[in-house]
Write an enzyme that holds these catalytic residues in place. Sequence first.
Site, PDB file in Angstrom:
ATOM      1  CB  CYS A 178      41.549   0.347  46.916  1.00  0.00           C
ATOM      2  SG  CYS A 178      40.437  -1.066  47.073  1.00  0.00           S
ATOM      3  CB  CYS A 231      41.059  -2.095  44.229  1.00  0.00           C
ATOM      4  SG  CYS A 231      39.537  -1.267  44.730  1.00  0.00           S
TER       5      CYS A 231
END
Length: 331
Positions: free
Chosen positions: A254, A251
């Site tokens: 993230c 991600c």
Amino acid sequence: MESNADPENQLMIEGSTSLMFRIDPKRQRFPCCIVWTPLPVISWLIPFIGHIGICREGGVILDFAGPNFVSVDNFAFGAVARYIQISKEKCHIFSLPTLYKGEDQHGADEPERGILTWDDALRKSTQEFQHRSYNLFTCNCHSFVANNLNRLRFSTGGWNVVNLAALIFLKGKWVSKASMVRSFLPFLVVVGLGLAFGGSTFLTFLAFFTFFLVEEGQVISCHTVEAWNEQLQRGNDSRKLMVVDFTASWCGPCRFIMPFLTELAKRLPNVVFLKVDVDELKSVAQDWAVEAMPTFVFLKEGSIVDKVVGAKRDELQQTIAKHIATSGASA
């Protein structure tokens, strides 16, 4: 990025296991060890802080040496001065060595997925830190080694930069007497000069500098359901605000928000910050109804009090401030 060219692999293929698993300081091979070397300037002021790495089963050193970079078999800042070998019996892993194929693939005869060997755990941490920014105070070589030890569940986990530095300083073995002199002589010289010319002012500066470096505050990674339950219970017992980052290694947002979250953890030691990889702990993500990454779940005494979805720095900081203020008002 970690280099695929690793001479230790060739030793494994050729079956030279007796040589491979022997501590050999001349060849810089320290199987299943944490290794340490002094840092310029920092170790001159605080001798128990230095540069550290962790070694594969074959003895090759891995160390987080810069942004998005885990160095392999090229220990930064010089030769190893101290080491401590980690007992596999104190880790929740299988003791069989793996045929290491590189950071992005498994061996052909790797055990079933989800069962970790020592090298498998190190490979996963390396993959994570290849997407991490380097920060001397919040995300450094100590963070990398602590992450590995928590994945290995060494002594039930809970490792951070503070207790890790204490472990190597108190129990680490010196490679040689020369290594000891190389580590402590600059400190003695600097302290002697500092006291001679600065007196109490120098001691005040030294105390402040030490506190600034070792001040605890971190994002705790949970790599097993047991570790998650343990941290959750600790947070409930402390009645502190808990911020749980549900993340994933693939991600992008993230990875973007992680340095900011680490800085918050450093600045807010009265808030518990946890991190859960949704691919690693799928059952935990399902239990807490996580559907997008990153998702930040705010807990107090085991109950959800708020949630932020997405890498929203301002909203994350404002939500934390709101619940800290609420806790202060109700105290």
